[in-house]
Design an enzyme around this catalytic site. Sequence first.
Site, PDB file in Angstrom:
ATOM      1  N   HIS A  40       0.773  -3.747   6.298  1.00 52.27           N
ATOM      2  CA  HIS A  40      -0.411  -3.639   7.169  1.00 52.27           C
ATOM      3  C   HIS A  40      -1.666  -4.128   6.472  1.00 52.27           C
ATOM      4  O   HIS A  40      -2.757  -3.953   6.984  1.00 52.27           O
ATOM      5  CB  HIS A  40      -0.594  -2.169   7.608  1.00 52.27           C
ATOM      6  CG  HIS A  40      -0.807  -1.254   6.441  1.00 52.27           C
ATOM      7  ND1 HIS A  40       0.228  -0.812   5.659  1.00 52.27           N
ATOM      8  CD2 HIS A  40      -1.937  -0.757   5.905  1.00 52.27           C
ATOM      9  CE1 HIS A  40      -0.255  -0.060   4.694  1.00 52.27           C
ATOM     10  NE2 HIS A  40      -1.575  -0.026   4.803  1.00 52.27           N
TER      11      HIS A  40
ATOM     12  N   CYS B  90       0.858  -1.193   0.000  1.00 51.52           N
ATOM     13  CA  CYS B  90       0.000   0.000   0.000  1.00 51.52           C
ATOM     14  C   CYS B  90       0.891   1.240   0.000  1.00 51.52           C
ATOM     15  O   CYS B  90       2.007   1.209   0.517  1.00 51.52           O
ATOM     16  CB  CYS B  90      -0.887  -0.036   1.248  1.00 51.52           C
ATOM     17  SG  CYS B  90      -1.849   1.457   1.557  1.00 51.52           S
TER      18      CYS B  90
ATOM     19  N   HIS C 176       5.037   5.719   2.196  1.00 50.79           N
ATOM     20  CA  HIS C 176       5.206   7.029   2.863  1.00 50.79           C
ATOM     21  C   HIS C 176       6.303   6.935   3.931  1.00 50.79           C
ATOM     22  O   HIS C 176       6.956   7.919   4.244  1.00 50.79           O
ATOM     23  CB  HIS C 176       3.909   7.491   3.523  1.00 50.79           C
ATOM     24  CG  HIS C 176       2.817   7.883   2.561  1.00 50.79           C
ATOM     25  ND1 HIS C 176       3.064   8.495   1.361  1.00 50.79           N
ATOM     26  CD2 HIS C 176       1.467   7.776   2.642  1.00 50.79           C
ATOM     27  CE1 HIS C 176       1.903   8.730   0.738  1.00 50.79           C
ATOM     28  NE2 HIS C 176       0.928   8.302   1.502  1.00 50.79           N
TER      29      HIS C 176
ATOM     30  N   CYS D 204      -6.871  -3.254   4.148  1.00 46.77           N
ATOM     31  CA  CYS D 204      -6.620  -1.815   4.003  1.00 46.77           C
ATOM     32  C   CYS D 204      -7.263  -1.233   2.742  1.00 46.77           C
ATOM     33  O   CYS D 204      -8.323  -0.656   2.795  1.00 46.77           O
ATOM     34  CB  CYS D 204      -5.132  -1.463   4.033  1.00 46.77           C
ATOM     35  SG  CYS D 204      -4.925   0.335   3.903  1.00 46.77           S
TER      36      CYS D 204
ATOM     37  N   SER E 130       0.740   3.687   1.854  1.00 46.47           N
ATOM     38  CA  SER E 130       1.067   4.108   3.223  1.00 46.47           C
ATOM     39  C   SER E 130       2.405   3.509   3.668  1.00 46.47           C
ATOM     40  O   SER E 130       3.153   4.151   4.403  1.00 46.47           O
ATOM     41  CB  SER E 130      -0.026   3.701   4.203  1.00 46.47           C
ATOM     42  OG  SER E 130      -1.252   4.261   3.799  1.00 46.47           O
TER      43      SER E 130
HETATM   44  P1  PAD Z   1      -1.201   4.806  -5.103  1.00 46.01           P
HETATM   45  O1  PAD Z   1       0.143   5.412  -5.111  1.00 46.01           O
HETATM   46  O2  PAD Z   1      -1.400   3.443  -5.660  1.00 46.01           O
HETATM   47  O3  PAD Z   1      -2.232   5.780  -5.884  1.00 46.01           O
HETATM   48  C1  PAD Z   1      -2.125   7.171  -5.884  1.00 46.01           C
HETATM   49  C2  PAD Z   1      -2.528   7.672  -7.270  1.00 46.01           C
HETATM   50  O4  PAD Z   1      -2.448   9.105  -7.232  1.00 46.01           O
HETATM   51  C3  PAD Z   1      -1.598   7.214  -8.387  1.00 46.01           C
HETATM   52  O5  PAD Z   1      -2.375   6.627  -9.421  1.00 46.01           O
HETATM   53  C4  PAD Z   1      -0.891   8.485  -8.838  1.00 46.01           C
HETATM   54  O6  PAD Z   1      -0.625   8.518 -10.238  1.00 46.01           O
HETATM   55  C5  PAD Z   1      -1.907   9.559  -8.461  1.00 46.01           C
HETATM   56  N1  PAD Z   1      -1.324  10.885  -8.247  1.00 46.01           N
HETATM   57  C6  PAD Z   1      -0.126  11.204  -7.678  1.00 46.01           C
HETATM   58  N2  PAD Z   1       0.043  12.544  -7.655  1.00 46.01           N
HETATM   59  C7  PAD Z   1      -1.057  13.077  -8.221  1.00 46.01           C
HETATM   60  C8  PAD Z   1      -1.475  14.425  -8.487  1.00 46.01           C
HETATM   61  N3  PAD Z   1      -0.714  15.467  -8.151  1.00 46.01           N
HETATM   62  N4  PAD Z   1      -2.679  14.611  -9.066  1.00 46.01           N
HETATM   63  C9  PAD Z   1      -3.458  13.552  -9.428  1.00 46.01           C
HETATM   64  N5  PAD Z   1      -3.120  12.261  -9.202  1.00 46.01           N
HETATM   65  C10 PAD Z   1      -1.934  12.034  -8.602  1.00 46.01           C
HETATM   66  O7  PAD Z   1      -1.706   4.878  -3.593  1.00 46.01           O
HETATM   67  P2  PAD Z   1      -2.855   4.068  -2.798  1.00 46.01           P
HETATM   68  O8  PAD Z   1      -4.062   3.979  -3.646  1.00 46.01           O
HETATM   69  O9  PAD Z   1      -2.263   2.838  -2.198  1.00 46.01           O
HETATM   70  O10 PAD Z   1      -3.095   5.093  -1.580  1.00 46.01           O
HETATM   71  C11 PAD Z   1      -3.590   6.398  -1.832  1.00 46.01           C
HETATM   72  C12 PAD Z   1      -3.471   7.263  -0.603  1.00 46.01           C
HETATM   73  O11 PAD Z   1      -4.356   6.774   0.398  1.00 46.01           O
HETATM   74  C13 PAD Z   1      -2.076   7.260   0.027  1.00 46.01           C
HETATM   75  O12 PAD Z   1      -1.765   8.548   0.540  1.00 46.01           O
HETATM   76  C14 PAD Z   1      -2.228   6.276   1.154  1.00 46.01           C
HETATM   77  O13 PAD Z   1      -1.264   6.479   2.160  1.00 46.01           O
HETATM   78  C15 PAD Z   1      -3.632   6.623   1.604  1.00 46.01           C
HETATM   79  C16 PAD Z   1      -4.291   5.606   2.469  1.00 46.01           C
HETATM   80  N6  PAD Z   1      -5.116   6.064   3.438  1.00 46.01           N
HETATM   81  C17 PAD Z   1      -5.747   5.197   4.261  1.00 46.01           C
HETATM   82  C18 PAD Z   1      -6.689   5.738   5.274  1.00 46.01           C
HETATM   83  O14 PAD Z   1      -7.112   4.992   6.174  1.00 46.01           O
HETATM   84  N7  PAD Z   1      -7.069   6.995   5.170  1.00 46.01           N
HETATM   85  C19 PAD Z   1      -5.575   3.832   4.121  1.00 46.01           C
HETATM   86  C20 PAD Z   1      -4.778   3.389   3.081  1.00 46.01           C
HETATM   87  C21 PAD Z   1      -4.113   4.266   2.260  1.00 46.01           C
HETATM   88 ZN    ZN Z   2      -2.825   0.853   3.539  1.00 44.78          ZN
END
Ligand code: PAD
Ligand code: ZN
Length: 376
Positions: A68, A47, A52, A175, A49
């Site tokens: 996770h 993921c 990060h 997740c 996260s």
């Molecule tokens: P990912 O990296 O697979 O997807 C992110 C997408 O965003 C990619 O397709 C990128 O091309 C696109 N992107 C990047 N920069 C830009 C921009 N400036 N404008 C438009 N698009 C852009 O990530 P993911 O889907 O695994 O996770 C996404 C986020 O969610 C990430 O920050 C992660 O840490 C967070 C998350 N939050 C929780 C929660 O509980 N809130 C849980 C899991 C993940």
């Molecule tokens: Zn996650």
Amino acid sequence: MSTAGKIIKCKAAVVWEPKKPFSIVEIEVAPPKAHEVRIKILASGICRSDDHILSGAITVKFPIILGHEAAGVVESVGEGVTSVKPGDKVIPLFLPQCGKCSPCIHPKGNLCKMHDLGIAAGVMSDGTSRFTYKGNPVHNFASTSTFTEYTVVHESSVAKIDAAAPPEKVCLIGCGFSTGYGAAINSAKVEPGSTCAIFGLGGVGLSAVMGCKAAGASRIIGVDINKDKFPKAKELGATECVNPLDFKKPINEVLFDMTDGEGVDYSLEVIGRTDTMTAAMTSCNMNYGTSVIVGVPPTASEITFSPSLIFTGRTWKGSIFGGWKSKDSVPRLVSDFMQKKFTLDPLITHTMPLDKINEGFELLHTGKSIRCVLVF
Ligand code: PAD
Ligand code: ZN
Ligand code: ZN
């Protein structure tokens, strides 16, 4: 021969410092103490996260075992554990549900006070870690740590699931899927006939697209700077996709143009950047629009914005683990998956062994994967 009560030596991917690759090493995993559960991990998704931490955007204590989003089998339990037993198939919960604290008791709450998000203590509730490498402690991550053959979690951080569930798929319920899908249905509360914009079409954003579709949205606009994500977004329910790099004007203005000057009803930021969080908020209707922050904000980041943007009536909120109460909801989401109420297959683009974890992260960095699942 039973391993219960003994130290288990096994393979794990350890990160020693930010911006450095994982090393696969042999670690020692101590037996679970009271109210703890030792789990044999069967599959773990990668993921953003986790990344990060690698990139340094989120600060934690090193060395650490990340991961996770997993599924596994209970190997042994500590004293007083009642909700799972050895042999049970389980999903570790990065957001615990102790069932006793105020957010656990409140019907609208899900941010159990036992969580280790943001604080990143990286240890169990007694202040120590169950992981050691050559006798030195290694921190755990998000109450789970799943890039290891065995992990130990608190009982409130594990949910028993259907024994027939395929671990290499349902790990995503730990997740990415639940976070995105729940952010749309529980946090944004997307309504039938509405227009939604999803910023970021990774594993979590695409799950949000699925959530908007399930909630009956009539327009779902995917926003991403990587156009290779568009075909899958459309397959999962996006009605249109836009690349902010194709326009001279800001993306919020583009979305207003696309909606006859009204803005979208719901916008979800699923990237983890402050500029796109603000852009998503300003893309929704100034009076009744709702914008949800799902992407994890970088440690110590701040946003400055004009209060008039929300004074007019907009709602701006956040969502962790899709608003689900984890221990109650994860088994139900797994049952829904088993009953084919939603699919996870389109999200899983790659599968590989734990040894290849660095290749898995490379696929994430180059935008080639949605979810890469490590199988053990
Ligand atoms: P990912 O990296 O697979 O997807 C992110 C997408 O965003 C990619 O397709 C990128 O091309 C696109 N992107 C990047 N920069 C830009 C921009 N400036 N404008 C438009 N698009 C852009 O990530 P993911 O889907 O695994 O996770 C996404 C986020 O969610 C990430 O920050 C992660 O840490 C967070 C998350 N939050 C929780 C929660 O509980 N809130 C849980 C899991 C993940
Ligand atoms: Zn996650
Ligand atoms: Zn709680």
